[in-house]
Design a protein around this motif. Structure first.
Motif, mmCIF file in Angstrom:
data_model
loop_
_atom_site.group_PDB
_atom_site.id
_atom_site.type_symbol
_atom_site.label_atom_id
_atom_site.label_comp_id
_atom_site.label_asym_id
_atom_site.label_seq_id
_atom_site.Cartn_x
_atom_site.Cartn_y
_atom_site.Cartn_z
ATOM 1 N N MET A 23 0.842 -1.201 0.000
ATOM 2 C CA MET A 23 0.000 0.000 0.000
ATOM 3 C C MET A 23 0.884 1.261 0.000
ATOM 4 O O MET A 23 0.603 2.217 -0.721
ATOM 5 N N GLN A 24 1.945 1.245 0.784
ATOM 6 C CA GLN A 24 2.840 2.414 0.834
ATOM 7 C C GLN A 24 3.503 2.682 -0.515
ATOM 8 O O GLN A 24 3.596 3.820 -0.958
ATOM 9 N N ARG A 25 3.949 1.606 -1.177
ATOM 10 C CA ARG A 25 4.589 1.780 -2.496
ATOM 11 C C ARG A 25 3.606 2.424 -3.480
ATOM 12 O O ARG A 25 3.989 3.303 -4.259
ATOM 13 N N ALA A 26 2.369 2.000 -3.436
ATOM 14 C CA ALA A 26 1.362 2.567 -4.337
ATOM 15 C C ALA A 26 1.137 4.044 -4.020
ATOM 16 O O ALA A 26 1.182 4.897 -4.918
ATOM 17 N N ILE A 27 0.935 4.344 -2.754
ATOM 18 C CA ILE A 27 0.636 5.728 -2.352
ATOM 19 C C ILE A 27 1.817 6.641 -2.710
ATOM 20 O O ILE A 27 1.631 7.754 -3.206
ATOM 21 N N GLU A 28 3.044 6.154 -2.516
ATOM 22 C CA GLU A 28 4.232 6.939 -2.906
ATOM 23 C C GLU A 28 4.286 7.192 -4.407
ATOM 24 O O GLU A 28 4.812 8.203 -4.851
ATOM 25 N N ASN A 29 3.732 6.276 -5.191
ATOM 26 C CA ASN A 29 3.700 6.448 -6.651
ATOM 27 C C ASN A 29 2.532 7.318 -7.116
ATOM 28 O O ASN A 29 2.347 7.505 -8.309
ATOM 29 N N GLY A 30 1.714 7.786 -6.184
ATOM 30 C CA GLY A 30 0.579 8.633 -6.551
ATOM 31 C C GLY A 30 -0.725 7.874 -6.686
ATOM 32 O O GLY A 30 -1.769 8.461 -6.964
ATOM 33 N N VAL A 31 -0.672 6.549 -6.524
ATOM 34 C CA VAL A 31 -1.903 5.744 -6.587
ATOM 35 C C VAL A 31 -2.527 5.796 -5.195
ATOM 36 O O VAL A 31 -2.136 5.062 -4.293
ATOM 37 N N THR A 32 -3.493 6.699 -5.039
ATOM 38 C CA THR A 32 -4.024 6.951 -3.699
ATOM 39 C C THR A 32 -5.493 6.556 -3.547
ATOM 40 O O THR A 32 -6.054 6.639 -2.464
ATOM 41 N N ARG A 33 -6.119 6.151 -4.645
ATOM 42 C CA ARG A 33 -7.534 5.732 -4.600
ATOM 43 C C ARG A 33 -7.630 4.302 -5.085
ATOM 44 O O ARG A 33 -7.261 4.002 -6.217
ATOM 45 N N PHE A 34 -8.149 3.434 -4.219
ATOM 46 C CA PHE A 34 -8.210 1.995 -4.503
ATOM 47 C C PHE A 34 -9.674 1.555 -4.492
ATOM 48 O O PHE A 34 -10.320 1.573 -3.434
ATOM 49 N N PHE A 35 -10.193 1.154 -5.633
ATOM 50 C CA PHE A 35 -11.551 0.591 -5.685
ATOM 51 C C PHE A 35 -11.423 -0.921 -5.721
ATOM 52 O O PHE A 35 -10.703 -1.485 -6.555
ATOM 53 N N VAL A 36 -12.126 -1.557 -4.782
ATOM 54 C CA VAL A 36 -11.822 -2.946 -4.428
ATOM 55 C C VAL A 36 -13.017 -3.854 -4.700
ATOM 56 O O VAL A 36 -14.027 -3.790 -3.993
ATOM 57 N N PRO A 37 -12.928 -4.701 -5.739
ATOM 58 C CA PRO A 37 -14.025 -5.606 -6.064
ATOM 59 C C PRO A 37 -14.080 -6.805 -5.124
ATOM 60 O O PRO A 37 -13.052 -7.281 -4.641
ATOM 61 N N ALA A 38 -15.290 -7.301 -4.898
ATOM 62 C CA ALA A 38 -15.479 -8.494 -4.087
ATOM 63 C C ALA A 38 -15.342 -9.746 -4.956
ATOM 64 O O ALA A 38 -15.379 -9.665 -6.188
ATOM 65 N N ILE A 39 -15.178 -10.901 -4.323
ATOM 66 C CA ILE A 39 -15.111 -12.191 -5.026
ATOM 67 C C ILE A 39 -16.234 -13.099 -4.526
ATOM 68 O O ILE A 39 -17.122 -13.464 -5.263
ATOM 69 N N ASP A 40 -16.164 -13.457 -3.235
ATOM 70 C CA ASP A 40 -17.275 -14.170 -2.599
ATOM 71 C C ASP A 40 -17.207 -13.938 -1.092
ATOM 72 O O ASP A 40 -16.329 -13.201 -0.614
ATOM 73 N N SER A 41 -18.107 -14.583 -0.340
ATOM 74 C CA SER A 41 -18.250 -14.260 1.081
ATOM 75 C C SER A 41 -17.002 -14.586 1.906
ATOM 76 O O SER A 41 -16.798 -14.009 2.970
ATOM 77 N N THR A 42 -16.144 -15.468 1.395
ATOM 78 C CA THR A 42 -14.968 -15.846 2.187
ATOM 79 C C THR A 42 -13.964 -14.687 2.291
ATOM 80 O O THR A 42 -13.065 -14.735 3.129
ATOM 81 N N TYR A 43 -14.096 -13.681 1.445
ATOM 82 C CA TYR A 43 -13.153 -12.556 1.458
ATOM 83 C C TYR A 43 -13.691 -11.305 2.153
ATOM 84 O O TYR A 43 -12.973 -10.315 2.299
ATOM 85 N N THR A 44 -14.953 -11.351 2.564
ATOM 86 C CA THR A 44 -15.588 -10.121 3.052
ATOM 87 C C THR A 44 -14.849 -9.542 4.266
ATOM 88 O O THR A 44 -14.588 -8.334 4.314
ATOM 89 N N ASP A 45 -14.478 -10.377 5.223
ATOM 90 C CA ASP A 45 -13.805 -9.866 6.421
ATOM 91 C C ASP A 45 -12.470 -9.210 6.071
ATOM 92 O O ASP A 45 -12.118 -8.162 6.626
ATOM 93 N N ALA A 46 -11.733 -9.825 5.149
ATOM 94 C CA ALA A 46 -10.437 -9.259 4.743
ATOM 95 C C ALA A 46 -10.627 -7.904 4.057
ATOM 96 O O ALA A 46 -9.808 -6.988 4.221
#
Ligand SMILES: [Zn+2]
Length: 262
Positions: A23-46
């Protein structure tokens, strides 16, 4: 310069050991907005965990990925709807910015085609009900996806055709259904093809994405992808369009805001 990654699985087990550094490497490169797609219920908590760690940067979607449409898909769709409903519980600050990723994938397995179509259409209807955009996953299934979009088209249907890899005809067809095209690592591939016609598609229809940890751009092709590599995609697009990276970052970030409302 603000760069927006409209599709990144930052909660993936691929980042288990170095999520914060990634995450830090991305933010340092200017990538500061992350839109995050879901997969299924096993990933929701993460997903909720990384949103809690980076509340200013991370914007979640909710949905059932077509390759995870299996025997239990109705139970999974119920999970999607139950999570979506939390937006309207007063004591909850839960938020979603799109229904995704949803669609049809016939590359891996055709067994559940009928169920994939049904789940796709049902989730489009959820998006309309909740006035959210959709993020489409389409692999070896352009006709099947367009068939569903044709049934559901209208002013209330809009979103992103993620990891766009079709022809210029497919591109114009997708745009006709109020979809922006998600452009990522594939545009840097020698045999990726979309680089040959992309300059005929206005930047107004383009958003940037990595699909991390998949589809790393050149020179990282074949390795684990991460959001910081979006600068390599940006550089390639700058060459294709003859516009500065700064200008392309600004336009594509504005496009992402137009879709996600943030
Ligand atoms: Zn994805």
């Amino acid at each position: 310069m603000i760069i927006t990654d409209t599709h990144t699985h930052i909660y993936s087990e691929a980042f288990e050991t170095d999520q914060d550094e990634m995450m830090q490497r991305a933010i340092e490169n200017g990538v500061t907005r992350f839109f995050v797609p879901a997969i299924d219920s096993t990933y929701t908590d993460a997903m909720y965990a990384i949103e809690a760690s980076y509340p200013e940067h991370v914007f979640l979607m909710m949905g059932l990925h077509p390759t995870h449409v299996k025997e239990n898909y109705q139970q999974e769709l119920l999970h999607v709807e139950n999570e979506l409903k939390k937006r309207f519980v007063e004591s909850s600050d839960r938020k979603f910015y799109a229904i995704g990723e949803i669609g049809i994938d016939l590359y891996w397995d055709k067994t559940f085609l009928k169920e994939q179509q049904e789940a796709f259409r049902y989730q489009i209807q959820l998006a309309k009900k909740y006035k959210l955009p959709i993020v489409i996953h389409c692999r070896d299934a352009f006709e099947e996806v367009f068939e569903v979009l044709e049934l559901e088209k209208g002013d209330d249907l809009f979103g992103i055709f993620h990891c766009f890899t079709g022809t210029i005809q497919d591109a114009n067809r997708a745009i006709g259904y109020n979809m922006k095209l998600g452009i990522g690592g594939v545009v840097t591939f020698k045999n990726g093809k979309i680089d040959t016609f992309l300059n005929q598609i206005s930047l107004d229809h383009i958003v940037l994405e990595t699909d991390a940890p998949y589809l790393a751009p050149v020179p990282y092709r074949g390795k684990r992808n991460e959001s910081s590599y979006l600068v390599n995609v940006l550089e390639k697009l700058s060459g294709i369009y003859g516009e500065s990276e700064k200008e392309i970052a600004a336009i594509t970030t504005q496009n992402s805001t137009d879709i996600f409302g943030v």
